[in-house]
Motif scaffolding. Structure first.
Motif, short mmCIF file in Angstrom:
data_model
loop_
_atom_site.label_atom_id
_atom_site.label_comp_id
_atom_site.label_asym_id
_atom_site.label_seq_id
_atom_site.Cartn_x
_atom_site.Cartn_y
_atom_site.Cartn_z
N THR A 277 0.84 -1.20 0.00
CA THR A 277 0.00 0.00 0.00
C THR A 277 0.87 1.25 0.00
O THR A 277 2.00 1.24 0.50
N PHE A 278 0.34 2.31 -0.55
CA PHE A 278 0.99 3.62 -0.49
C PHE A 278 -0.06 4.69 -0.78
O PHE A 278 -1.15 4.38 -1.25
N ARG A 279 0.31 5.93 -0.49
CA ARG A 279 -0.58 7.06 -0.77
C ARG A 279 0.07 7.96 -1.82
O ARG A 279 1.30 8.10 -1.86
N CYS A 280 -0.75 8.58 -2.62
CA CYS A 280 -0.26 9.52 -3.61
C CYS A 280 -1.39 10.45 -4.03
O CYS A 280 -2.56 10.21 -3.71
N ARG A 281 -1.03 11.49 -4.75
CA ARG A 281 -2.04 12.39 -5.29
C ARG A 281 -2.36 12.04 -6.74
O ARG A 281 -3.45 12.33 -7.24
N GLU A 282 -1.39 11.41 -7.39
CA GLU A 282 -1.53 11.14 -8.82
C GLU A 282 -0.83 9.83 -9.15
O GLU A 282 0.26 9.56 -8.64
N LEU A 283 -1.45 9.03 -10.00
CA LEU A 283 -0.91 7.73 -10.36
C LEU A 283 -1.16 7.45 -11.83
O LEU A 283 -2.28 7.62 -12.33
N ARG A 284 -0.09 7.06 -12.52
CA ARG A 284 -0.23 6.57 -13.91
C ARG A 284 0.01 5.07 -13.92
O ARG A 284 0.98 4.58 -13.33
N ILE A 285 -0.88 4.36 -14.59
CA ILE A 285 -0.77 2.90 -14.73
C ILE A 285 -0.66 2.59 -16.21
O ILE A 285 -1.54 2.97 -16.99
N ILE A 286 0.41 1.93 -16.59
CA ILE A 286 0.60 1.55 -17.99
C ILE A 286 0.62 0.03 -18.08
O ILE A 286 1.42 -0.64 -17.41
N ARG A 287 -0.27 -0.52 -18.87
CA ARG A 287 -0.35 -1.97 -19.05
C ARG A 287 -0.03 -2.31 -20.51
O ARG A 287 0.13 -1.42 -21.34
N SER A 288 0.04 -3.59 -20.80
CA SER A 288 0.50 -4.01 -22.13
C SER A 288 -0.49 -3.69 -23.23
O SER A 288 -0.11 -3.53 -24.40
N ALA A 304 -4.44 1.56 -22.81
CA ALA A 304 -3.32 0.93 -22.11
C ALA A 304 -2.78 1.82 -21.00
O ALA A 304 -2.23 1.33 -20.02
N GLU A 305 -2.94 3.14 -21.14
CA GLU A 305 -2.44 4.07 -20.13
C GLU A 305 -3.59 4.69 -19.36
O GLU A 305 -4.52 5.25 -19.94
N LEU A 306 -3.51 4.62 -18.03
CA LEU A 306 -4.55 5.14 -17.16
C LEU A 306 -3.95 6.22 -16.26
O LEU A 306 -2.86 6.05 -15.71
N HIS A 307 -4.68 7.30 -16.12
CA HIS A 307 -4.23 8.42 -15.29
C HIS A 307 -5.25 8.63 -14.18
O HIS A 307 -6.41 8.96 -14.46
N VAL A 308 -4.82 8.42 -12.94
CA VAL A 308 -5.71 8.54 -11.79
C VAL A 308 -5.21 9.69 -10.91
O VAL A 308 -4.01 9.78 -10.64
N LYS A 309 -6.13 10.55 -10.48
CA LYS A 309 -5.73 11.64 -9.60
C LYS A 309 -6.86 12.00 -8.64
O LYS A 309 -8.02 11.63 -8.86
N VAL A 310 -6.51 12.71 -7.59
CA VAL A 310 -7.49 13.13 -6.58
C VAL A 310 -7.82 14.60 -6.80
O VAL A 310 -6.97 15.40 -7.20
N VAL A 311 -9.08 14.96 -6.55
CA VAL A 311 -9.53 16.35 -6.58
C VAL A 311 -9.98 16.67 -5.16
O VAL A 311 -10.94 16.09 -4.65
N HIS A 312 -9.29 17.63 -4.54
CA HIS A 312 -9.42 17.83 -3.10
C HIS A 312 -10.64 18.68 -2.74
O HIS A 312 -10.82 19.79 -3.23
N ARG A 313 -11.49 18.12 -1.87
CA ARG A 313 -12.63 18.81 -1.27
C ARG A 313 -13.46 19.59 -2.29
O ARG A 313 -13.74 20.77 -2.11
N ALA A 314 -13.90 18.88 -3.32
CA ALA A 314 -14.65 19.53 -4.40
C ALA A 314 -16.11 19.07 -4.46
O ALA A 314 -16.83 19.41 -5.39
N LEU A 315 -16.54 18.30 -3.47
CA LEU A 315 -17.94 17.84 -3.40
C LEU A 315 -18.47 18.10 -2.00
O LEU A 315 -17.84 17.74 -1.00
#
Length: 375
Positions: A277-288, A304-315
């Motif tokens: 486990t780890f924490r981050c604000r932004e993560l890119r996942i590249i698969r085959s 194949a490329e996924l970009h995941v990020k957090v949006v802080h206190r926006a809801l």
């Protein structure tokens, strides 16, 4: 339906108000506008009793309520977006995770709050913030009107509120969607059926700009702590810290499955040796190659490329006070019974799988012996 506040009834109510004393008119004009959006066919509960509960118990001194039923996929999102443009206090999603997510996606970055009366099979977001599963108690949360600013995440710009991911959980979410039946038993069934056959994949990760390469059974990214049904894939996650909690499940054997299952439902999966486990604000996942991913349990084909990020206190989210929180987890004996029922099925599948493999090996062995004898 007689119990539903229709637009006509709201219009007729306004005509009646004109005949009331001026003080009463001023009192009503100070009420907050709130809309309940219900999908009549979503989730596992019938909506009629829930809607009657809302109409009978909503705090009318505080709120000017309206109840609307959705008529097609995406209708909840349209209603929520329109109400947010009108600047009303809150839109309450009455339904399962699908309805809740539709409404929530339309309310991010607005001043209109999301309320939840959970009627689904998973209820991941509601469970995370401890909104009661009972409609009457959930309505009391709405009546208290305690609002908190919370985070949400995006995967390739698609909002999610609990989890997203790739690997086995995304694969199962597709099987679950194709099954046509909802509920935890269907999900368990699909998990058990496919778990023995699924092969881990290799991924390239970029974590806040730092590259890594890993082989994983699944990668789950949590804004909140759980998938739903009290399955805690990211038990340390909080929904307003501006961080994503990433859980990587490394390859494991069939013998490891029971302990992983127990830890998933006891909020201890991060203590398993096969879990990183780890924490981050932004993560890119590249698969085959392109394939299935999921956001809050909904499968989607992505590249194949996924970009995941957090949006802080926006809801803005209506959350329970300390006194109205759902409290302890479901009865431990009920959960144990459900687990061991699933474990029994899992063991039966393992035995059947081994038996089939042994049968094939014996069959091949007989063929080889026969050839030797014949020669």
């Amino acid at each position: 339906m007689d119990s539903i506040l229709s637009l006509k009834r709201v219009e007729s109510l306004s005509k009646i108000v004109l005949l009331r004393p001026q003080s009463a008119i001023l009192s009503m004009s100070n009420r907050k506008k709130i809309v309940f959006v219900a999908n009549p066919i979503s989730g596992t509960q019938g909506k009629e009793q829930v809607l009657k509960c809302i109409e009978s118990n909503i705090d009318r001194e505080k709120y000017a309520p309206e109840i609307l039923l959705t008529e097609y996929a995406g209708h909840a999102a349209e209603i929520a977006a329109q109400k947010a443009r009108e600047g009303i206090f809150a839109v309450v999603a009455v339904g399962g995770d699908g309805t809740i997510n539709e409404v929530a996606r339309s309310l991010v970055h607005t001043q209109t709050a999301l309320g939840i009366i959970p009627c689904g099979s998973g209820n991941g977001l509601a469970r995370h913030v401890e909104i009661p599963m009972d409609a009457m108690r959930a309505l009391r949360v709405i009546n208290e009107a305690l609002v908190s600013d919370v985070d949400y995440g995006t995967i390739n710009d698609i909002p999610f509120f609990c989890t997203c991911g790739v690997g086995f959980d995304a694969f199962v979410s597709q099987k679950f969607a194709d099954a046509g039946k909802r509920g935890p038993l269907t999900y368990i069934e699909k998990t058990l059926q496919e778990g023995l056959k699924y092969k881990p994949e290799t991924y390239e990760l970029e974590i806040d700009g730092n590259p890594q390469r890993i082989k994983a059974f699944l990668i789950a990214v949590g804004n909140a702590s759980q998938y739903g049904n009290n399955a805690y894939i990211a038990p340390q996650a909080t929904i307003n810290d501006g961080q994503l909690d990433v859980t990587i499940m490394e390859p494991f054997t069939v013998l490891d499955a029971p302990s992983i299952a127990i830890q998933l439902f006891s909020k201890q999966i991060d203590q398993n040796s096969h879990i990183k486990t780890f924490r981050c604000r932004e993560l890119r996942i590249i698969r085959s190659k392109a394939g299935i991913a999921h956001y809050d349990g909904d499968p989607i084909e992505l590249g194949a490329e996924l970009h995941v990020k957090v949006v802080h206190r926006a809801l803005k989210l209506i959350v329970p006070s300390e006194s109205e929180r759902s409290g302890s987890s479901p009865n431990v004996f009920v959960r144990a019974q459900e687990y061991f029922s699933g474990l029994k099925q899992f063991n039966e599948m393992i035995v059947e799988d081994i038996a089939q493999k042994n049968k094939a090996i014996i069959g091949k062995g007989k063929e080889q012996i026969k050839k030797l004898i014949d020669n």
